[in-house]
Design an enzyme around this catalytic site. Structure first.
Site, mmCIF file in Angstrom:
data_model
loop_
_atom_site.group_PDB
_atom_site.id
_atom_site.type_symbol
_atom_site.label_atom_id
_atom_site.label_comp_id
_atom_site.label_asym_id
_atom_site.label_seq_id
_atom_site.Cartn_x
_atom_site.Cartn_y
_atom_site.Cartn_z
ATOM 1 N N GLY A 172 0.837 -1.194 0.000
ATOM 2 C CA GLY A 172 0.000 0.000 0.000
ATOM 3 C C GLY A 172 0.871 1.241 0.000
ATOM 4 O O GLY A 172 2.054 1.177 -0.369
ATOM 5 N N GLU B 85 -0.518 2.252 8.661
ATOM 6 C CA GLU B 85 -1.618 1.937 9.575
ATOM 7 C C GLU B 85 -1.265 0.807 10.546
ATOM 8 O O GLU B 85 -1.834 0.721 11.633
ATOM 9 C CB GLU B 85 -2.881 1.574 8.786
ATOM 10 C CG GLU B 85 -4.126 1.468 9.664
ATOM 11 C CD GLU B 85 -5.402 1.142 8.896
ATOM 12 O OE1 GLU B 85 -5.365 1.156 7.646
ATOM 13 O OE2 GLU B 85 -6.419 0.876 9.543
ATOM 14 N N ALA C 238 2.349 2.917 2.352
ATOM 15 C CA ALA C 238 3.572 2.809 3.149
ATOM 16 C C ALA C 238 4.537 1.796 2.529
ATOM 17 O O ALA C 238 5.722 2.085 2.351
ATOM 18 C CB ALA C 238 3.222 2.415 4.586
ATOM 19 N N GLY C 239 4.048 0.622 2.196
ATOM 20 C CA GLY C 239 4.917 -0.441 1.685
ATOM 21 C C GLY C 239 5.510 -0.129 0.318
ATOM 22 O O GLY C 239 6.702 -0.324 0.087
ATOM 23 N N ARG D 187 -14.133 12.833 13.389
ATOM 24 C CA ARG D 187 -14.912 11.636 13.091
ATOM 25 C C ARG D 187 -15.562 11.008 14.316
ATOM 26 O O ARG D 187 -16.721 10.596 14.264
ATOM 27 C CB ARG D 187 -13.998 10.604 12.433
ATOM 28 C CG ARG D 187 -13.580 11.065 11.062
ATOM 29 C CD ARG D 187 -12.624 10.114 10.403
ATOM 30 N NE ARG D 187 -12.420 10.577 9.029
ATOM 31 C CZ ARG D 187 -11.567 10.035 8.181
ATOM 32 N NH1 ARG D 187 -10.819 9.011 8.570
ATOM 33 N NH2 ARG D 187 -11.462 10.501 6.957
ATOM 34 N N ARG E 110 -7.903 9.526 14.538
ATOM 35 C CA ARG E 110 -7.148 10.102 13.429
ATOM 36 C C ARG E 110 -7.959 11.170 12.705
ATOM 37 O O ARG E 110 -9.145 11.016 12.477
ATOM 38 C CB ARG E 110 -6.768 9.001 12.429
ATOM 39 C CG ARG E 110 -6.020 9.513 11.219
ATOM 40 C CD ARG E 110 -5.561 8.400 10.313
ATOM 41 N NE ARG E 110 -6.649 7.660 9.699
ATOM 42 C CZ ARG E 110 -7.407 8.097 8.705
ATOM 43 N NH1 ARG E 110 -7.217 9.309 8.203
ATOM 44 N NH2 ARG E 110 -8.364 7.351 8.216
#
Lengths: 250, 658
Positions: free
Chosen positions: B42, B446, B44-45, B330, B456
């Site tokens: 994703g 995450e 990050a990866g 949220r 968040r």
């Protein structure tokens, strides 16, 4: 509603494969096509049978993983819609639905409805990028881009890489997928330095993978769940032609 | 074990600069000999894999999907925050940092969060350089919009598919490194264990999902970027395959799991339509820029939305929180929706929904567009038409998605929405360098816990994923690997690999051998119900104690009664699911245990025993100002370690959005 499903079953890549017929009852209008498959699979598991393998992940029409060929059309009857976003309210009680995997030589079947689309990754490796290392960038607003250009690049960039274009094409061409990336990056100022090599290398890789040539039939555009337009193919052809005359940029 | 966050010395604003100036480096010739395993592709990866490969390391990247481009970051809709202050509206690194700390209800670590805000601008630059087509103004410069919990416009976006565009940018950078031979990509592979040798992460056991074969891979370091655990609730906005398995295997090998009870329930999702439901679809928070949330003032009102006159509508967010209105964070928006529905004011067939209405935004945009087009006597029809065009431009794909799922046209009738599990702030404990307490094992994006505290901010997940991958790990991993240049690749016939593979094999054999009565989904749904009802938006002591017992009982039943068809040596999606659900059944207990010990309300964690007079979350800084980091003992028992939170710069205040 009650439905009859004719589903392609194929144990693995070596198996010849065949259709099997299933009855599914209690299908609700609000179910997605994949949720209907969940119901069928749950039934098969309870009966001790092997469930049908199918690719899916995000189930909101953006990851590009789902890939069913429904009643002779990639992603089914609804225009601009992936299989996961197709709901059962578009079918009627008693209907027989035929479901197959993508049929294309460069997308070998792995099992049942699951195919290997690694060819798309390899085409991207051939040049579907801008060569910029992390940390090289200038301030984002140092490169103003006309809104129309940005919008056009965005429209091309919405491709989800599902492969419906290939499955729809009588020639098994991947030109809509390839051209969307060529067109997106050729439009943007950041992508211009590599535009020639990109067009030549990506199209070359498409040939190497065994995809057919484009003869402007337009089935791909009809099947594309993101409504990517074939004008991108014209643009990519023009890029390719210019690159062929001028030679690669590196 | 003492938890050492390794926060650099110096004033907050200088810490990252100081760190970068003093961390150890690896020379290019040595980088070529160092191998790094990255799990997940994703934001990050993919960004980490690409950036590390560019530096010269040899990278092996793994994803369970058929292509790295499918990772669930792709589904993020609304946008990415950055403190560019392009709008001249008072934004700054400090303000983004402070908004993030405050929104997280002061349960995040200052130094990590400050660094996140500090590198946010670089992310936008990098993405534009990679060809990401962000939305632009007519002048050719980048456009911004607002998100919840803040009072500036700092969110960059690409229609309602920002995650897709950012991920495809990172994916293209990753594929470039694959082409250059610096990254080896393993698609349709799932990590099933971490291999630890002499206290250091040295590799993984992965299952090839097509052949079922187990594989051993060595790495000088292992980087997890495998996402969150929102699917513990079964119904969530996560992808079907999103799972906790990689993090959980690391946890079982000694990595601490931090703040598992901090789970974000997103306020605006399409409500559940029936038992067949397999997932919930998010309607981006960006819609709260223009949509107004309301319910009827009259209990159990069954009239259609358009038949309810203006004065009989309760715009409850605007009423309760005049300063932030529909743009409260949220957690606040979710609880307020639940409160109204529980009190009997819900709408739709299930009565478990509230309206998100665009009628006034359509009028506002329509009038502005007419004005711009010099139409001074525009009739109502023209204004509505122009207004709808403007809305399409901003949110077209979201409106389309809504209509496909519900068969209702949100340009004509208000959307019906309800909260759903979306994101998890908790995750593997990491220090300032994003290293877990296991040497050489990192967690990014995450799957770590580090930057968002107890809640968040919208549009910050994309920011954190890319910050960690593009700009943090390339520095911090060098600081560790500089000490590993003499470590030769360890052959994978090492006893530690033997043992790890044996354990994985035994677990697979055990799963396949059960041949019980019920499908994997049966158990996953049952787990989801427990978690949602007792560890969801509102929690109390008794419910949590019950949840722990119920999850234990369910886990026991799973291991006796689950039925997995087929064999191990083939593509077997049911077996993949079973392994993931087995891990969720262990995590579920830890989540409830963590929620039980945290006897305060903070951010998304709302304990009914700890509320203010007007029903808002009440923190208890005296007793709970810490990160809970859980160590796993035998038989799914857990021991709590506390990392105290010290604040040098921010002052702890009760959050107030009124």
């Amino acid at each position: 509603m009650n439905l009859t499903l004719k589903v392609w079953r194929q144990k693995d890549n070596q198996d010849k494969g065949h259709f099997e017929t299933y009855q599914v009852g209690d299908v609700l209008e609000d179910m997605s096509f994949l949720e209907m498959f969940d119901v069928l699979n749950e039934k098969l598991i309870t009966e001790g049978k092997d469930p049908i393998a199918f690719d899916n992940d995000c189930r909101e029409g953006i990851c590009g993983m789902c890939s069913m060929y429904i009643n002779g059309r990639p992603h089914g009857p609804l225009h601009g819609t992936t299989t996961c976003q197709l709901h059962m309210r578009h079918f009627h009680d008693g209907e027989t639905i035929t479901v197959e995997p993508w049929r294309a030589k460069p997308f070998p079947v792995i099992k049942d409805l699951v195919v290997d689309r690694g060819a798309f990754d390899r085409i991207t490796e051939a040049g579907g990028y801008i060569s910029v290392n992390t940390g090289n960038a200038v301030d984002a607003n140092a490169i103003p881009i006309e809104k129309d250009t940005a919008d056009l690049a965005f429209a091309a960039a919405t491709c989800i890489g599902c492969g419906a274009c290939v499955a729809a094409c009588p020639n098994t061409s991947a030109m809509l997928f390839v051209s969307a990336k060529i067109s997106q990056l050729a439009e943007l100022p950041q992508g211009k330095p590599e535009r020639r090599s990109r067009a030549i290398n990506m199209i070359h890789q498409m040939d190497v993978e065994g995809f057919g040539s484009c003869s402007n039939i337009g089935e791909c555009e009809q099947a594309c769940p993101k409504e990517i337009q074939i004008t991108h193919i014209a643009r990519a052809n023009s890029e390719y032609l210019k690159a062929t005359f001028a030679g690669k940029d590196k | 074990m003492e938890l050492n966050a390794k926060i650099p010395e110096g004033p907050l604003a200088d810490k990252w600069t100081n760190y970068k100036g003093h961390c150890r480096l690896v020379n290019p010739a040595n980088k070529r000999n160092l191998e790094i395993i990255v799990i997940g592709t994703g934001l990050a990866g993919a960004s980490a894999s690409a950036s590390l490969a560019q530096l010269g390391y040899q990278v092996k990247a793994f994803c369970f999907q058929d292509s790295p481009r499918r990772a669930h970051s792709i589904a993020a809709q609304g946008g990415i925050n950055a403190a560019k202050n392009y709008q001249n509206d008072g934004d700054s690194t400090f303000r983004l940092f402070y908004d993030t700390m405050k929104s997280g209800d002061f349960r995040g670590r200052e130094a990590n969060t400050y660094r996140l805000a500090e590198v946010s601008g670089d992310i936008i630059d990098q993405c534009v350089a990679l060809g990401v087509p962000f939305a632009r103004e007519y002048g050719g410069l980048l456009a911004n919009r607002s998100f919840g919990g803040v009072q500036v416009s700092r969110t960059f976006y690409a229609a309602g598919q920002t995650g897709q565009q950012l991920l495809l940018g990172a994916y293209s950078a990753l594929e470039r490194q694959v082409a250059l031979g610096k990254v080896t990509m393993y698609s349709r592979h799932e990590m099933l264990d971490v291999v630890i040798i002499d206290g250091k992460a040295r590799g993984i056991i992965a299952r090839n999902l097509v052949t079922g074969k187990l594989e051993r891979h060595f790495g000088h370091a292992v980087v997890l970027a495998s996402g969150g655990y929102g699917n513990v609730f079964y119904l969530s906005t996560n992808a079907m395959g999103s799972n906790v398995t990689a993090s959980w295997k690391a946890h079982k090998k000694g990595a601490y799991f931090a703040n598992p009870c901090f789970t974000q329930i997103h306020p605006t999702c399409i409500p559940i339509s029936g038992d067949h439901q397999s997932k919930l679809t998010l309607m981006s928070e960006s819609l709260r820029n223009d949509g107004r949330i309301w319910v009827p003032k009259q209990k159990g009102d069954t009239r259609k939305a358009n038949q309810i006159p203006e004065e009989e509508r309760d715009y409850y967010l605007e009423r309760r929180y005049p300063a932030f209105g529909n743009l409260v964070p949220r957690d606040v928006a979710s609880r307020a929706a639940k409160e109204r529905c529980d009190a009997g004011f819900g709408v739709g067939a299930s009565r478990q929904a509230v309206y998100l209405d665009f009628a006034s935004a359509i009028q506002r945009y329509g009038k502005a567009a007419a004005h711009k087009a010099q139409i001074h006597d525009a009739d109502a029809e023209t204004i509505t038409r122009l207004g709808k065009q403007a809305i399409t431009e901003k949110y077209g794909n979201l409106f389309e998605m809504y209509e496909k799922i519900t068969a209702e046209n949100p340009y004509e009738v208000p959307m019906r929405i309800y909260p759903a599990s979306h994101y998890t702030m908790g995750g593997l404990w990491v220090d300032y360098e994003l290293m877990t307490n296991v040497q050489g094992l990192y967690a990014l994006g995450e799957c770590n816990y580090s930057d968002h505290g107890a809640n968040r901010l919208g549009a910050s997940a994309l920011m954190q994923g890319l910050a960690d991958g593009y700009f943090v790990i390339p520095y911090t991993i060098g600081n560790y690997l500089a000490g590993e240049i003499r470590t030769k690749p360890i052959p994978t016939d090492h006893p530690a690999f033997d043992e790890a593979e044996k354990n994985v094999q035994e677990r697979l054999d055990k799963l396949m051998g059960i041949r019980g009565k019920y499908s994997v989904d049966h158990f996953h749904k049952a787990l989801g119900k427990i978690m949602w009802n007792k560890c969801g938006m509102s929690r109390n002591k008794q419910g949590l104690q019950e949840a722990i017992q119920e999850v234990r009982a369910l886990r026991e039943e799973f291991w006796k009664e689950v039925r997995i068809p087929g064999t191990q040596n083939e593509l077997n999606p049911e077996l993949e699911k079973a392994g993931r659900v087995a891990d969720f059944l262990e995590l579920g207990e830890l989540l409830a245990t963590d929620a039980l010990q945290r006897e305060e309300s903070c951010g998304a964690h709302y304990r009914e025993e700890s509320v203010t007079e007007d029903g808002e979350a009440k923190r208890d800084d005296e007793h709970f100002c810490y990160v809970s980091a859980w160590e796993r003992k035998e038989d799914n028992h857990f021991e709590l370690h506390k990392e105290p939170l010290a604040f040098e710069v921010v002052h702890l205040t009760q959050r107030n959005y009124k």
